[in-house]
Every structure is written in structure tokens, then in C-alpha cells.
Design a protein around this motif. Structure first.
Motif, PDB file in Angstrom:
ATOM      1  N   LEU A 198       0.843  -1.194   0.000  1.00 27.58           N
ATOM      2  CA  LEU A 198       0.000   0.000   0.000  1.00 27.58           C
ATOM      3  C   LEU A 198       0.879   1.245   0.000  1.00 27.58           C
ATOM      4  N   PHE A 199       0.631   2.116  -0.971  1.00 30.13           N
ATOM      5  CA  PHE A 199       1.338   3.388  -1.020  1.00 30.13           C
ATOM      6  C   PHE A 199       0.461   4.474  -0.411  1.00 30.13           C
ATOM      7  N   ASN A 200       1.033   5.256   0.492  1.00 35.15           N
ATOM      8  CA  ASN A 200       0.336   6.419   1.032  1.00 35.15           C
ATOM      9  C   ASN A 200       0.981   7.643   0.395  1.00 35.15           C
ATOM     10  N   LEU A 201       0.264   8.241  -0.541  1.00 33.62           N
ATOM     11  CA  LEU A 201       0.915   9.185  -1.446  1.00 33.62           C
ATOM     12  C   LEU A 201       0.557  10.648  -1.241  1.00 33.62           C
ATOM     13  N   LYS A 202      -0.249  10.958  -0.204  1.00 38.38           N
ATOM     14  CA  LYS A 202      -0.567  12.376  -0.016  1.00 38.38           C
ATOM     15  C   LYS A 202       0.690  13.122   0.415  1.00 38.38           C
ATOM     16  N   ASN A 203       0.906  14.239  -0.256  1.00 32.74           N
ATOM     17  CA  ASN A 203       2.116  15.042  -0.040  1.00 32.74           C
ATOM     18  C   ASN A 203       3.383  14.251  -0.362  1.00 32.74           C
ATOM     19  N   GLN A 204       3.218  13.251  -1.262  1.00 32.78           N
ATOM     20  CA  GLN A 204       4.336  12.421  -1.694  1.00 32.78           C
ATOM     21  C   GLN A 204       4.337  12.403  -3.215  1.00 32.78           C
ATOM     22  N   ASP A 208     -17.756  17.394 -22.579  1.00 31.01           N
ATOM     23  CA  ASP A 208     -17.783  16.108 -21.880  1.00 31.01           C
ATOM     24  C   ASP A 208     -18.700  16.206 -20.672  1.00 31.01           C
ATOM     25  N   THR A 209     -19.303  15.089 -20.304  1.00 31.60           N
ATOM     26  CA  THR A 209     -20.114  15.079 -19.102  1.00 31.60           C
ATOM     27  C   THR A 209     -19.210  15.088 -17.877  1.00 31.60           C
ATOM     28  N   ASN A 210     -19.502  15.974 -16.940  1.00 29.75           N
ATOM     29  CA  ASN A 210     -18.698  16.050 -15.730  1.00 29.75           C
ATOM     30  C   ASN A 210     -19.310  15.131 -14.676  1.00 29.75           C
ATOM     31  N   SER A 211     -18.805  13.915 -14.587  1.00 28.05           N
ATOM     32  CA  SER A 211     -19.435  12.957 -13.680  1.00 28.05           C
ATOM     33  C   SER A 211     -18.600  12.704 -12.440  1.00 28.05           C
ATOM     34  N   PHE A 212     -17.495  13.410 -12.303  1.00 24.82           N
ATOM     35  CA  PHE A 212     -16.608  13.074 -11.171  1.00 24.82           C
ATOM     36  C   PHE A 212     -16.740  13.994  -9.983  1.00 24.82           C
ATOM     37  N   GLU A 213     -17.559  15.062 -10.129  1.00 24.56           N
ATOM     38  CA  GLU A 213     -17.552  16.075  -9.085  1.00 24.56           C
ATOM     39  C   GLU A 213     -17.839  15.532  -7.687  1.00 24.56           C
ATOM     40  N   ASP A 214     -18.767  14.563  -7.631  1.00 25.10           N
ATOM     41  CA  ASP A 214     -19.148  14.063  -6.310  1.00 25.10           C
ATOM     42  C   ASP A 214     -18.333  12.849  -5.873  1.00 25.10           C
ATOM     43  N   ARG A 215     -17.364  12.488  -6.660  1.00 27.23           N
ATOM     44  CA  ARG A 215     -16.674  11.246  -6.374  1.00 27.23           C
ATOM     45  C   ARG A 215     -15.222  11.566  -6.019  1.00 27.23           C
ATOM     46  N   ALA A 216     -14.957  11.753  -4.745  1.00 20.06           N
ATOM     47  CA  ALA A 216     -13.666  12.260  -4.317  1.00 20.06           C
ATOM     48  C   ALA A 216     -12.589  11.188  -4.359  1.00 20.06           C
ATOM     49  N   MET A 217     -11.438  11.567  -4.867  1.00 24.20           N
ATOM     50  CA  MET A 217     -10.305  10.653  -4.877  1.00 24.20           C
ATOM     51  C   MET A 217      -9.531  10.671  -3.575  1.00 24.20           C
ATOM     52  N   GLY A 218      -9.665  11.787  -2.849  1.00 23.41           N
ATOM     53  CA  GLY A 218      -8.851  11.952  -1.648  1.00 23.41           C
ATOM     54  C   GLY A 218      -9.054  10.840  -0.637  1.00 23.41           C
ATOM     55  N   ASP A 219     -10.299  10.335  -0.538  1.00 27.53           N
ATOM     56  CA  ASP A 219     -10.577   9.273   0.433  1.00 27.53           C
ATOM     57  C   ASP A 219      -9.801   8.008   0.095  1.00 27.53           C
ATOM     58  N   ALA A 220      -9.718   7.730  -1.193  1.00 21.60           N
ATOM     59  CA  ALA A 220      -8.981   6.550  -1.617  1.00 21.60           C
ATOM     60  C   ALA A 220      -7.496   6.706  -1.287  1.00 21.60           C
ATOM     61  N   PHE A 221      -7.004   7.930  -1.446  1.00 20.59           N
ATOM     62  CA  PHE A 221      -5.599   8.175  -1.121  1.00 20.59           C
ATOM     63  C   PHE A 221      -5.351   8.006   0.366  1.00 20.59           C
ATOM     64  N   GLU A 222      -6.344   8.396   1.154  1.00 24.07           N
ATOM     65  CA  GLU A 222      -6.238   8.242   2.602  1.00 24.07           C
ATOM     66  C   GLU A 222      -6.062   6.763   2.960  1.00 24.07           C
ATOM     67  N   ALA A 223      -6.797   5.897   2.241  1.00 22.95           N
ATOM     68  CA  ALA A 223      -6.784   4.466   2.555  1.00 22.95           C
ATOM     69  C   ALA A 223      -5.517   3.775   2.061  1.00 22.95           C
ATOM     70  N   GLY A 224      -4.866   4.350   1.069  1.00 17.36           N
ATOM     71  CA  GLY A 224      -3.678   3.711   0.507  1.00 17.36           C
ATOM     72  C   GLY A 224      -3.983   3.072  -0.837  1.00 17.36           C
ATOM     73  N   MET A 225      -2.999   3.080  -1.708  1.00 19.40           N
ATOM     74  CA  MET A 225      -3.191   2.631  -3.084  1.00 19.40           C
ATOM     75  C   MET A 225      -2.270   1.469  -3.404  1.00 19.40           C
ATOM     76  N   VAL A 226      -2.821   0.530  -4.200  1.00 18.74           N
ATOM     77  CA  VAL A 226      -2.006  -0.584  -4.683  1.00 18.74           C
ATOM     78  C   VAL A 226      -1.492  -0.231  -6.078  1.00 18.74           C
ATOM     79  N   LEU A 227      -0.264  -0.580  -6.362  1.00 17.98           N
ATOM     80  CA  LEU A 227       0.327  -0.302  -7.676  1.00 17.98           C
ATOM     81  C   LEU A 227      -0.098  -1.360  -8.698  1.00 17.98           C
ATOM     82  N   VAL A 228      -0.660  -0.900  -9.803  1.00 25.61           N
ATOM     83  CA  VAL A 228      -1.059  -1.763 -10.912  1.00 25.61           C
ATOM     84  C   VAL A 228      -0.166  -1.463 -12.102  1.00 25.61           C
ATOM     85  N   MET A 229       0.375  -2.485 -12.709  1.00 27.48           N
ATOM     86  CA  MET A 229       1.154  -2.283 -13.933  1.00 27.48           C
ATOM     87  C   MET A 229       0.594  -3.224 -14.991  1.00 27.48           C
ATOM     88  N   SER A 230       0.255  -2.679 -16.152  1.00 27.55           N
ATOM     89  CA  SER A 230      -0.420  -3.519 -17.136  1.00 27.55           C
ATOM     90  C   SER A 230      -0.062  -3.144 -18.554  1.00 27.55           C
TER      91      SER A 230
END
Ligand SMILES: *[C@@H]1O[C@H](CO)[C@@H](O)[C@H](O)[C@H]1NC(C)=O
Length: 398
Positions: free
Chosen positions: A125-131, A310-332
Motif C-alpha cells: 500500500l502506497f500512502n501518497l498524499k504530499n508524496q 464532456d459530461t462532468n461525472s466526477f464532481e461528487d466522487r472524491a479521490m482523496g478518500d482513496a488516497f487516505e486508505a492507501g493505493m495498490v500499484l497496478v502495472m499492465s
């Protein structure tokens, strides 16, 4: 828990996860090397009966005897190990991972998707806020194993993929075989991807955001991106251009918070390139009527969405919460059976005049990117991801 004993008793292939070193850096630029490994996504794996080697899934269909319903299928079927190089064309050396596009083994394999592991049962898990770093994906750290009792596979078998586009061909969601209303791709026997809102989630009906309901689902299908060509600078990124994609280059992503701490709100994602020792700041948006944005912020996201229609569909869907939880690295590495990757480097959609803002995304022909063509003409292609580093802003490059 069902399945655990079966997986160990009947797995034909003993996997050795390819090792990959990454570096954690600290302010000032000193870095320490960490030994990790990569794991192949579950969707690419052989899924067979727990009592013998009968396929649970062949081509793009589930076996109706082993999989008459979700519970029976989940109990009857188990994922096997992986011959990384022979079957899937995945190899590592030191800090470099190579993914081959087409691999001719006992089957023909197209592309792959791997995750970075801390140990056999845990994604890193990467914790990337301010990183700073390069990838942004939300996953369960153990692939859903601890949360969902029926998922006996977990990170060890690469389950739990999320990517916010809610495709219908993920074989296991939260430990259950995903056989209800299974929609195999007409042309793609090798699956793509799936996801939900607060972790990996199955969906029904409108929540899936299919077809005309694309913007009504639980996921942000379009996301936020910065394509330099599409944003008005056609000289910046590509073969022979400012960032010359013909040779190796470094991509840095900085995740900037409101107060420059690891606990502040995520307010900006900034991309920087380094090539031949030169640090190259991202290109700036170049359209009359919008500012010269060169990074992703809320304002950047809203401005081109409006200009491009383009339709703006992301306004209510915050990414910050996911960053708080930590991210897994995907390479494809993959090809696109839906729209031939035109959204990336051609004109898309293909009907409007390509001179309209936002339609042209790159120099490729609208007839390019057809999977059968690229798979036969470029079967030898591959990608190398190497020299992965993470740490405080400014610590991983110079
Ligand atoms: C955060 O850091 C940036 C760059 O060093 C600086 O311009 C900005 O004022 C800082 N913000 C706060 C709230 O400290």
C-alpha cells in the motif's frame, strides 16, 4: 471459507512470484532499496474445478455444470498458479518489470496486469498524499481476502481489481464467482476490468452505468486525465517530441495537499518528466477561454469538460478518500476491444469534426488500434516498468 484446501491440493502450477525492487526515498534524495514481488491478476489465471482440472471457464463462458449458480460456482472452482514467463510473458530483473504483449505458450496470451506485493498475501500500500509517484488505483490491501470469507485466494492469487469503469468480465468480486448476467465481450476472450465505490463492489442495473446510463452509475467512467496533445500542445509528448517516447523517460506524479502535509486534502496532481537528465515540466493547456493549466486540480477538471462538451461525472466522487486508505500499484499492458484505444491517441468520438476542441487526442488514424491487427503486427512488443521510487515531494528525482 471454502476453497482454501482445494487451491493447495489441486494447484497444478507452483508459482514463484517475480521479484522486483523498489526504492523509498527521503527528503534530500537518499533512497533505500526494498525487495518486493509482483503478482498476476486473477482474471488472467486458469480457473478450474477443485476436484480435477476441468475448466470452470473457457474462452469467455462459464461452465454450466460447475457453475449453475454463484454459491456452487464459488465452491467448485479455484484459481491456479501462474507460469509467469512461459504463459504470460512477465519477467523481472532487479528493479525492472517486463510485460510482453503477445506470448505464445500452451495458449496465446494477450497482455497482463500485475500488482506489487509486500509479501505473499499482501499488496503493498502506497500512502501518497504530499508524496510523489506514478500510479493511482484503489484496492483492498489483501485482495478482499479478509473482508470476504469466500475469497480464499486474496492477494496471493491477484484478486480484488478496481478501476472505476465497472466492466462486466471480472471473474471474482469480493470472493464470489461473478456469473450472474455475465456479459462476455463479443471479440475479447481475454477479460478487461471492474470496480465499485468504496472498494470492489458488484453492481446491478443503473448502478453499473452501462450504455445510455454511463453517467448514472456509481463509478466515474471518464475520470480525469491530462493528455498534452488533447489539451492543445501537439509538440510535447510523442516520438521525437519534447518528451521523446522513442526512448526511456521517467514519469513523476506529485500528489499535493492543501497544507503540504500527509493529512491535508488532496488538491492537485502534478506530472513531471525526466529524460536524459533533463527535468521537463508538463505542457500547459492551450485553448482560448481556459487558463494554461498544467496539472490536475478541480478547476482544471471542470474547465475542459465544459469546453469539450464532456459530461462532468466526477464532481461528487472524491479521490482523496482513496488516497487516505492507501493505493495498490497496478502495472499492465493491454489492447482495447471496445474502441481500439482511439480515446488515447486518435480522434474520438470519430463522428464530430476533429478540429473541435477535445476530439483530437493524438496522431493515430481512426482505423488504427484494432486488437486483431495490433496483436498480429506488433506481437513482439512489450513494456518495461523500472526504477520505481516513492517518497516526499522532490525526493525521487533531480
Ligand atoms: C505548500 O508548498 C508550496 C510549494 O513549496 C508553497 O507554494 C505553498 O505556499 C505551501 N502551502 C502551504 C499552505 O503551506
Amino acid at each position: 471459507m471454502y476453497g482454501t484446501a482445494a487451491i493447495f491440493a489441486f494447484a497444478l502450477i507452483r508459482s514463484t512470484h517475480p521479484t522486483l525492487s523498489v526504492q523509498q526515498c527521503s527528503t534530500g534524495g537518499s533512497c533505500t532499496t526494498q525487495s518486493k514481488s509482483v503478482i498476476l491478476d486473477a482474471n488472467w489465471r486458469w480457473l478450474h474445478s477443485t476436484s480435477d482440472y476441468t475448466n470452470c471457464y473457457t474462452g469467455n463462458e462459464w461452465d454450466s455444470t460447475l457453475c449453475p449458480d454463484v454459491a456452487t460456482c464459488t465452491a467448485n472452482c479455484a484459481l491456479d498458479g501462474a507460469d509467469y514467463s512461459g504463459t504470460y510473458g512477465i519477467t523481472t530483473s532487479g528493479n525492472a518489470l517486463t510485460l510482453k504483449f503477445v506470448t505464445y505458450g500452451s495458449t496465446t496470451n494477450i497482455g497482463s496486469r500485475v500488482y506489487l506485493l509486500d509479501d505473499e498475501n499482501t499488496y503493498h500500500l502506497f500512502n501518497l498524499k504530499n508524496q510523489e509517484f506514478t500510479f493511482d488505483v484503489d484496492m483492498d490491501a489483501d485482495g478482499g481476502k479478509s473482508k470476504y470469507a469466500a475469497n480464499a485466494a486474496g492477494a496471493k492469487y491477484g484478486t480484488g481489481y478496481c478501476d472505476t469503469q465497472c466492466p462486466h468480465d471480472i471473474k471474482f468480486i469480493n470472493g464470489q464467482a461473478n456469473i450472474l448476467d455475465w456479459t462476455p465481450s463479443a471479440t475479447d476472450v481475454n477479460p478487461h476490468v471492474c470496480e465499485g465505490i468504496t472498494g470492489q463492489t458488484g453492481c446491478k442495473g443503473t448502478a453499473c452505468g452501462d450504455g445510455d446510463e454511463r453517467y448514472d452509475g456509481v463509478c466515474d467512467k471518464d475520470g480525469r486525465d491530462f493528455n498534452s496533445w488533447r489539451m492543445g500542445d501537439e509538440t510535447f509528448y510523442g516520438p521525437g517530441l519534447t518528451v521523446d517516447t522513442n526512448s526511456k523517460f521517467t514519469v513523476v506524479a506529485q500528489f499535493i495537499t492543501s497544507d503540504n502535509t500527509t493529512t491535508g486534502d488532496l488538491v492537485e496532481i502534478r506530472r513531471i518528466y525526466v529524460q536524459n537528465g533533463k527535468v521537463i515540466q508538463n505542457s500547459a493547456a492551450d485553448f482560448s477561454g481556459i487558463s494554461a493549466y498544467n496539472s490536475i486540480t478541480d478547476n482544471f477538471c471542470n474547465a475542459p469538460k465544459t469546453l469539450f462538451g464532456d459530461t462532468n461525472s466526477f464532481e461528487d466522487r472524491a479521490m482523496g478518500d482513496a488516497f487516505e486508505a492507501g493505493m495498490v500499484l497496478v502495472m499492465s499492458l493491454w489492447d482495447d476491444h471496445a474502441v481500439d484505444m482511439l480515446w488515447l491517441d486518435s480522434d474520438y468520438p470519430t463522428d464530430p469534426d476533429a478540429s473541435q476542441p477535445g476530439i483530437s487526442r493524438g496522431p493515430c488514424a481512426t482505423a488504427s488500434g484494432v486488437p486483431s491487427t495490433v496483436e498480429s503486427e506488433y506481437s513482439d512488443s512489450s513494456v518495461v516498468y523500472s526504477n520505481i521510487k516513492y517518497g516526499p515531494i522532490g525526493s525521487t528525482f533531480s
